[in-house]
Enzyme design. Structure first.
Site, PDB file in Angstrom:
ATOM      1  N   ARG A  61      12.925 -41.247-132.978  1.00 19.70           N
ATOM      2  CA  ARG A  61      13.349 -40.063-133.745  1.00 19.70           C
ATOM      3  C   ARG A  61      14.867 -40.081-133.874  1.00 19.70           C
ATOM      4  O   ARG A  61      15.513 -40.996-133.383  1.00 19.70           O
ATOM      5  CB  ARG A  61      12.854 -38.778-133.080  1.00 19.70           C
ATOM      6  CG  ARG A  61      13.183 -38.688-131.605  1.00 19.70           C
ATOM      7  CD  ARG A  61      12.622 -37.427-130.950  1.00 19.70           C
ATOM      8  NE  ARG A  61      12.899 -37.495-129.519  1.00 19.70           N
ATOM      9  CZ  ARG A  61      12.616 -36.541-128.661  1.00 19.70           C
ATOM     10  NH1 ARG A  61      12.036 -35.438-129.060  1.00 19.70           N
ATOM     11  NH2 ARG A  61      12.909 -36.684-127.380  1.00 19.70           N
ATOM     12  N   TRP A  74      11.601 -38.884-118.403  1.00 15.11           N
ATOM     13  CA  TRP A  74      12.631 -39.844-118.820  1.00 15.11           C
ATOM     14  C   TRP A  74      13.640 -40.147-117.727  1.00 15.11           C
ATOM     15  O   TRP A  74      14.581 -40.886-117.933  1.00 15.11           O
ATOM     16  CB  TRP A  74      13.356 -39.336-120.076  1.00 15.11           C
ATOM     17  CG  TRP A  74      13.797 -37.899-119.994  1.00 15.11           C
ATOM     18  CD1 TRP A  74      13.104 -36.820-120.449  1.00 15.11           C
ATOM     19  CD2 TRP A  74      15.006 -37.386-119.419  1.00 15.11           C
ATOM     20  NE1 TRP A  74      13.802 -35.662-120.206  1.00 15.11           N
ATOM     21  CE2 TRP A  74      14.967 -35.977-119.574  1.00 15.11           C
ATOM     22  CE3 TRP A  74      16.114 -37.968-118.792  1.00 15.11           C
ATOM     23  CZ2 TRP A  74      15.992 -35.141-119.123  1.00 15.11           C
ATOM     24  CZ3 TRP A  74      17.129 -37.138-118.344  1.00 15.11           C
ATOM     25  CH2 TRP A  74      17.069 -35.753-118.511  1.00 15.11           C
ATOM     26  N   CYS A 105      25.872 -43.138-137.410  1.00 18.01           N
ATOM     27  CA  CYS A 105      25.394 -44.181-138.305  1.00 18.01           C
ATOM     28  C   CYS A 105      26.602 -44.891-138.887  1.00 18.01           C
ATOM     29  O   CYS A 105      27.617 -44.253-139.204  1.00 18.01           O
ATOM     30  CB  CYS A 105      24.561 -43.532-139.401  1.00 18.01           C
ATOM     31  SG  CYS A 105      24.078 -44.679-140.704  1.00 18.01           S
ATOM     32  N   ASN A 158      16.658 -30.893-134.126  1.00 15.21           N
ATOM     33  CA  ASN A 158      16.468 -31.005-132.680  1.00 15.21           C
ATOM     34  C   ASN A 158      17.545 -31.874-132.061  1.00 15.21           C
ATOM     35  O   ASN A 158      17.709 -33.042-132.439  1.00 15.21           O
ATOM     36  CB  ASN A 158      15.104 -31.632-132.365  1.00 15.21           C
ATOM     37  CG  ASN A 158      14.739 -31.492-130.900  1.00 15.21           C
ATOM     38  OD1 ASN A 158      14.553 -30.376-130.413  1.00 15.21           O
ATOM     39  ND2 ASN A 158      14.668 -32.600-130.193  1.00 15.21           N
ATOM     40  N   GLU A 159      18.293 -31.286-131.159  1.00 13.61           N
ATOM     41  CA  GLU A 159      19.304 -32.041-130.408  1.00 13.61           C
ATOM     42  C   GLU A 159      20.067 -33.027-131.298  1.00 13.61           C
ATOM     43  O   GLU A 159      20.002 -34.242-131.089  1.00 13.61           O
ATOM     44  CB  GLU A 159      18.667 -32.779-129.231  1.00 13.61           C
ATOM     45  CG  GLU A 159      18.111 -31.847-128.170  1.00 13.61           C
ATOM     46  CD  GLU A 159      17.633 -32.586-126.925  1.00 13.61           C
ATOM     47  OE1 GLU A 159      17.381 -33.804-127.016  1.00 13.61           O
ATOM     48  OE2 GLU A 159      17.524 -31.934-125.869  1.00 13.61           O
ATOM     49  N   GLU A 218       5.710 -39.073-124.396  1.00 15.51           N
ATOM     50  CA  GLU A 218       5.981 -37.998-123.438  1.00 15.51           C
ATOM     51  C   GLU A 218       4.725 -37.473-122.759  1.00 15.51           C
ATOM     52  O   GLU A 218       4.685 -36.329-122.313  1.00 15.51           O
ATOM     53  CB  GLU A 218       6.741 -36.878-124.155  1.00 15.51           C
ATOM     54  CG  GLU A 218       8.093 -37.379-124.658  1.00 15.51           C
ATOM     55  CD  GLU A 218       9.018 -36.286-125.166  1.00 15.51           C
ATOM     56  OE1 GLU A 218       8.548 -35.471-125.976  1.00 15.51           O
ATOM     57  OE2 GLU A 218      10.192 -36.269-124.773  1.00 15.51           O
ATOM     58  N   LYS A 219       3.708 -38.324-122.655  1.00 21.32           N
ATOM     59  CA  LYS A 219       2.432 -37.828-122.125  1.00 21.32           C
ATOM     60  C   LYS A 219       2.518 -37.428-120.654  1.00 21.32           C
ATOM     61  O   LYS A 219       1.689 -36.666-120.173  1.00 21.32           O
ATOM     62  CB  LYS A 219       1.303 -38.833-122.364  1.00 21.32           C
ATOM     63  CG  LYS A 219       1.434 -40.152-121.639  1.00 21.32           C
ATOM     64  CD  LYS A 219       0.242 -41.050-121.976  1.00 21.32           C
ATOM     65  CE  LYS A 219       0.303 -42.370-121.237  1.00 21.32           C
ATOM     66  NZ  LYS A 219       1.493 -43.175-121.604  1.00 21.32           N
ATOM     67  N   PHE A 220       3.510 -37.963-119.947  1.00 24.58           N
ATOM     68  CA  PHE A 220       3.639 -37.582-118.536  1.00 24.58           C
ATOM     69  C   PHE A 220       4.704 -36.521-118.299  1.00 24.58           C
ATOM     70  O   PHE A 220       4.989 -36.154-117.169  1.00 24.58           O
ATOM     71  CB  PHE A 220       3.936 -38.811-117.664  1.00 24.58           C
ATOM     72  CG  PHE A 220       2.770 -39.762-117.584  1.00 24.58           C
ATOM     73  CD1 PHE A 220       1.501 -39.282-117.262  1.00 24.58           C
ATOM     74  CD2 PHE A 220       2.929 -41.113-117.840  1.00 24.58           C
ATOM     75  CE1 PHE A 220       0.414 -40.143-117.203  1.00 24.58           C
ATOM     76  CE2 PHE A 220       1.846 -41.983-117.781  1.00 24.58           C
ATOM     77  CZ  PHE A 220       0.580 -41.495-117.462  1.00 24.58           C
ATOM     78  N   GLU A 248      15.013 -25.278-123.910  1.00 25.06           N
ATOM     79  CA  GLU A 248      14.089 -26.204-123.241  1.00 25.06           C
ATOM     80  C   GLU A 248      14.518 -26.410-121.798  1.00 25.06           C
ATOM     81  O   GLU A 248      15.696 -26.631-121.520  1.00 25.06           O
ATOM     82  CB  GLU A 248      14.141 -27.602-123.874  1.00 25.06           C
ATOM     83  CG  GLU A 248      13.581 -27.732-125.244  1.00 25.06           C
ATOM     84  CD  GLU A 248      13.691 -29.184-125.741  1.00 25.06           C
ATOM     85  OE1 GLU A 248      13.802 -30.111-124.912  1.00 25.06           O
ATOM     86  OE2 GLU A 248      13.689 -29.374-126.957  1.00 25.06           O
TER      87      GLU A 248
HETATM   88  C1  GLA Z   1      14.539 -33.181-125.308  1.00 28.32           C
HETATM   89  C2  GLA Z   1      13.802 -33.021-126.612  1.00 28.32           C
HETATM   90  C3  GLA Z   1      12.338 -32.701-126.439  1.00 28.32           C
HETATM   91  C4  GLA Z   1      11.739 -33.542-125.335  1.00 28.32           C
HETATM   92  C5  GLA Z   1      12.495 -33.302-124.067  1.00 28.32           C
HETATM   93  C6  GLA Z   1      11.940 -34.044-122.876  1.00 28.32           C
HETATM   94  O1  GLA Z   1      15.071 -32.022-124.826  1.00 28.32           O
HETATM   95  O2  GLA Z   1      14.389 -32.018-127.426  1.00 28.32           O
HETATM   96  O3  GLA Z   1      11.690 -32.963-127.670  1.00 28.32           O
HETATM   97  O4  GLA Z   1      11.788 -34.880-125.673  1.00 28.32           O
HETATM   98  O5  GLA Z   1      13.825 -33.766-124.263  1.00 28.32           O
HETATM   99  O6  GLA Z   1      12.665 -33.743-121.712  1.00 28.32           O
HETATM  100 ZN    ZN Z   2      24.910 -43.757-142.606  1.00 29.98          ZN
END
Ligand code: GLA
Ligand code: ZN
Length: 744
Positions: A170, A372, A214, A208-209, A412-414, A364
């Site tokens: 992503r 991670w 680039c 998101n974040e 991210e299944k875990f 979050e």
């Molecule tokens: C970030 C992302 C989420 C997820 C979490 C996992 O904060 O915004 O989508 O991946 O990390 O900790």
């Molecule tokens: Zn670019």
């Protein structure tokens, strides 16, 4: 993979893509008409015509509340509709009143170009609303469908070594690409048009974040335009970047390229400007998204989830575009003592709170573990409550999680979630989450109240980038660690501490700490002088006043523009090997009555007082006897210069003394400031409005503690507080007291 942040405990570092990155009061009732007419649909039209007219059954924010919520991904469960119903049942049990929807739902909303599927989202929004749950709706630009990358490869990022990424992960997109902007704007506008009047819509979660950069051709062109606007001429750019060094002189704008490990790494002015440009492009992209949703919902708040002190994006530059600042934080409990991890977390909260100086949203955090990190550590019982209340204590008006339900597959299944793979609520994590929800329910009146910093720590992205990017005087600069040491020392005095960037007003602070103020922007020295003049107490340290905004060293003696204020001239800076230690020895007679010997490390400066008085000296090596701490009277205030990286015990003593001095001077205009004596393991943060103060106590230690507290009501237990509290290990208390001078 995601690594440890600068402080090592709370934050994440990210590589470029999330490929290489570590994965990488009352609101008027509105009528939902099932989406605006004319929503362009190609092929199957499932969600356009809706017969349902949902009358909002309750105001979106009935009274004040601290939101309790989670990221929710129903698009992963569309073939099991019973799960959605189960989710609703369990959300209510967990006291979840808010969910964030649609963060990564682009492919589910637009499975083919121009082919829209909103019906599932309509249903989810409706069912949430019917169940009293509000929605923070996301724009889905953080991850895009495969068809999009295939059709428009220009949207994919080019890495610093000039390789075009493949589709994947992503955040793998170019912020400059007109195509990506257009496609993002289109889907954002469709979402905004469709749900503008939906009664569940609480706020917009923009992307998101945001992070990453680039280096494609489009970005290179935009970078050159940015530089042309900034410098006007190549001559000025060459001066600012000191390009006579190593024959770097640019004679044509086309020669200018972004930094690369295969190309230019030696010009620090270039590196700094590139980072500034990346923030400018990120903000331009974000503003485009905000514009798209505000066109339909001008009164709905927008936020974007930031990552605390994340170094890549200069967050203070993004903040003016946002209605609310929000953040994601995953304190790495277990990696050090709870208190240590909590102090780092507190710092992160204060960075984000100070972006707008109003309450922020914790968007979050994990209900249990992360997937991670080096180690996926569970939160021991009680830690969830303490950790989440800490965010509220530092000014959060929400506690939201990543994530409601664990995904069955993929990356991210875990990762921790309120609902695990067992699929039910009979779990420890669920119980603790629900208990927290209940507690937050009792703290509604705290929402909207402010944390007022009594002391401030200066923390500026340009300074961070410049220190980090500077070759020498040593490899590891320890800047991030040092700032946090000063923050901790001030916090341990029971003070609320603001973490601010250099342009923010200073006059209300009793103490301003500016450790390692390497880069001094135009006007900063004057702002600091004005602050001290009126009685402020400023602490400066070694490695300050070294360069201007272009990373050009000040000529004529360090600390450059701060020299008069500090009253010292810095002749040399010694840096130490890890096994070396220095000493700081108090002068037999010193103005703050400190007596003792403390250690120093990593940095020792050789300084000469000009107008300053010597309060302590170095105790080792050939600079033994030379000043280690000086004070310089400056009108009504004073400037303290610390010429070595002192051990934390020294910082605590020093700040304690400076605080007593400030208390005597009654410097802080918004109320008296004094040290609040606390057991070592107890953290105190205070939120206030004009009438009440809310004292949040958290015991991060392993033993029971008794603390002196103001008289009032303990809100979470609903009992009276008569001036003393007993806190069990990981115990928390929130005491509401009248806003009087006596309790502060
Ligand atoms: C970030 C992302 C989420 C997820 C979490 C996992 O904060 O915004 O989508 O991946 O990390 O900790
Ligand atoms: Zn670019």
């Amino acid at each position: 993979m995601a690594g440890r942040g600068p402080a090592g405990k709370t934050n994440r570092s990210m590589n470029t893509l999330e490929t290489g990155r570590a994965e990488i009061g009352h609101v008027p009732v509105r009528i939902w008409n099932g989406g605006r007419k004319g929503t362009a649909m190609k092929g199957m039209e499932l969600g356009g015509k809706r017969a349902t007219q949902l009358q909002a059954t309750q105001p979106r924010t009935a009274g004040k509340k601290i939101m309790h919520g989670a990221d929710y991904y129903p698009e992963q469960w569309l073939d099991t509709p019973e799960i959605l119903e189960e989710d609703l049942r369990m959300m209510k049990l967990a006291h979840i009143d808010t969910v964030t929807l649609g963060v990564f739902a682009w492919a589910a909303l637009e499975p083919e170009e121009g082919f829209w599927r909103f019906e599932w989202l309509d249903r989810v929004m409706d069912r949430l609303h019917e169940n009293g749950i509000q929605v923070i709706l996301a724009t889905p630009s953080g991850a895009r469908p495969a068809w999009l990358a295939k059709a428009y490869p220009e949207v994919l990022r080019v890495t610093q070594d000039r390789q075009r990424n493949l589709y994947g992960m992503r955040m793998n997109h170019c912020y400059t690409s007109p195509r990506y902007r257009e496609l993002t704007k289109r889907i954002d506008s469709k979402l905004a048009a469709r749900y503008a009047k939906h009664p569940a819509l609480k706020a917009w979660h923009i992307s998101n974040e945001y992070h990453g950069e680039c280096h494609c051709g489009l970005c290179q062109e935009a970078f050159r335009r940015f530089l042309q606007e900034k410098y006007g001429s190549l001559e000025k750019l060459n001066q600012a970047w000191w390009t006579a060094f190593w024959s770097k002189i640019y004679t044509d704008w086309e020669q200018v390229e972004s930094p690369s490990s295969r190309g230019e790494m030696a010009v620090q002015g270039l590196a700094l400007d590139w980072k500034r440009f990346v923030t400018v492009q990120t903000k331009a992209f974000m503003d485009m998204e905000i514009g798209a949703v505000k066109a339909y919902t001008p009164d709905i708040s927008v936020t974007t989830n930031m990552i605390g002190s994340f170094i890549e994006v200069d967050y203070p530059r993004l903040a003016p575009s946002l209605d609310v600042a929000s953040m994601d934080l995953y304190p790495q409990w277990g990696s050090a003592s709870c208190r240590e991890v909590a102090m780092d977390a507190g710092f992160e909260y204060d960075v984000i709170r100070c972006l707008k100086m109003t309450p922020f949203w914790l968007m979050e955090t994990t209900p249990s573990m992360t997937s991670w990190t080096e180690v996926g550590k569970l939160k021991e019982p009680g830690l969830h409550r303490a950790g989440c209340l800490q965010a509220v204590a530092h000014g959060a008006d929400s506690v939201q999680y990543f994530q409601w339900r664990k995904s069955r597959g993929a990356f991210e299944k875990f990762h921790g979630a309120i609902i695990g793979h067992s699929g039910h609520e009979h779990t420890r994590v669920f119980r603790e989450t629900a208990q927290l929800g209940e507690i937050l329910g009792k703290l509604g009146e705290v929402a909207g109240t402010r944390c007022r910093g009594e002391a401030a720590v200066l923390y500026d992205w340009s300074n961070r980038w410049a220190i980090e990017g500077s070759m020498g005087p040593r490899k590891n600069k320890y800047y991030e660690e040092t700032v946090r040491e000063h923050y901790r020392a001030l916090r341990s005095l029971g003070l609320n501490v603001d973490v601010i960037e250099e342009g923010q007003p200073l006059e209300d602070y009793a103490i301003v700490a500016a450790p390692m103020l390497y880069l001094v922007k135009v006007g900063l020295a004057e702002a600091l002088e004005a602050y001290v003049e009126k009685g402020g107490i400023l602490l400066l340290t070694y490695f300050s006043g070294i360069v201007d905004e272009n990373d050009l060293c000040f000529q004529g003696g360090f600390p450059g523009p701060l020299r008069k204020l500090a009253g010292v001239w810095v002749e040399e800076l010694d840096t130490l090997y890890p096994e070396e230690q220095g000493r700081i020895v108090s002068m037999p007679e010193n103005s703050i009555k400190i007596h003792g010997i403390w250690t120093s490390r990593d940095y020792i400066e050789v300084i000469h007082p000009e107008t300053a008085a010597v309060e302590a000296v170095h105790g080792t090596s050939w600079y033994q006897g030379m000043p280690a701490l000086t004070s310089n009277k400056w009108e009504a205030g004073s400037v303290w210069y610390l010429a070595a990286r002192a051990e934390e015990a020294f910082l605590k003593i020093l700040y304690g003394k400076l605080l007593s001095m400030a208390a005597k001077r009654k410097k802080a205009q918004a109320g008296p400031v004094r040290q609040r004596k606390l057991p070592e393991e107890v953290e105190l943060s205070i939120r206030r409005d004009g009438t009440y103060q809310y004292f949040f106590y958290i015991n991060w230690g392993r033993r029971e503690c008794t603390v002196k507290a103001p008289e009032g009501v303990e809100l979470t237990g609903g009992h009276e507080c008569r001036g003393e509290l007993v806190l069990e290990p990981l115990g928390t208390a929130v005491v509401k007291a009248a806003y009087t001078e006596r309790c502060s």
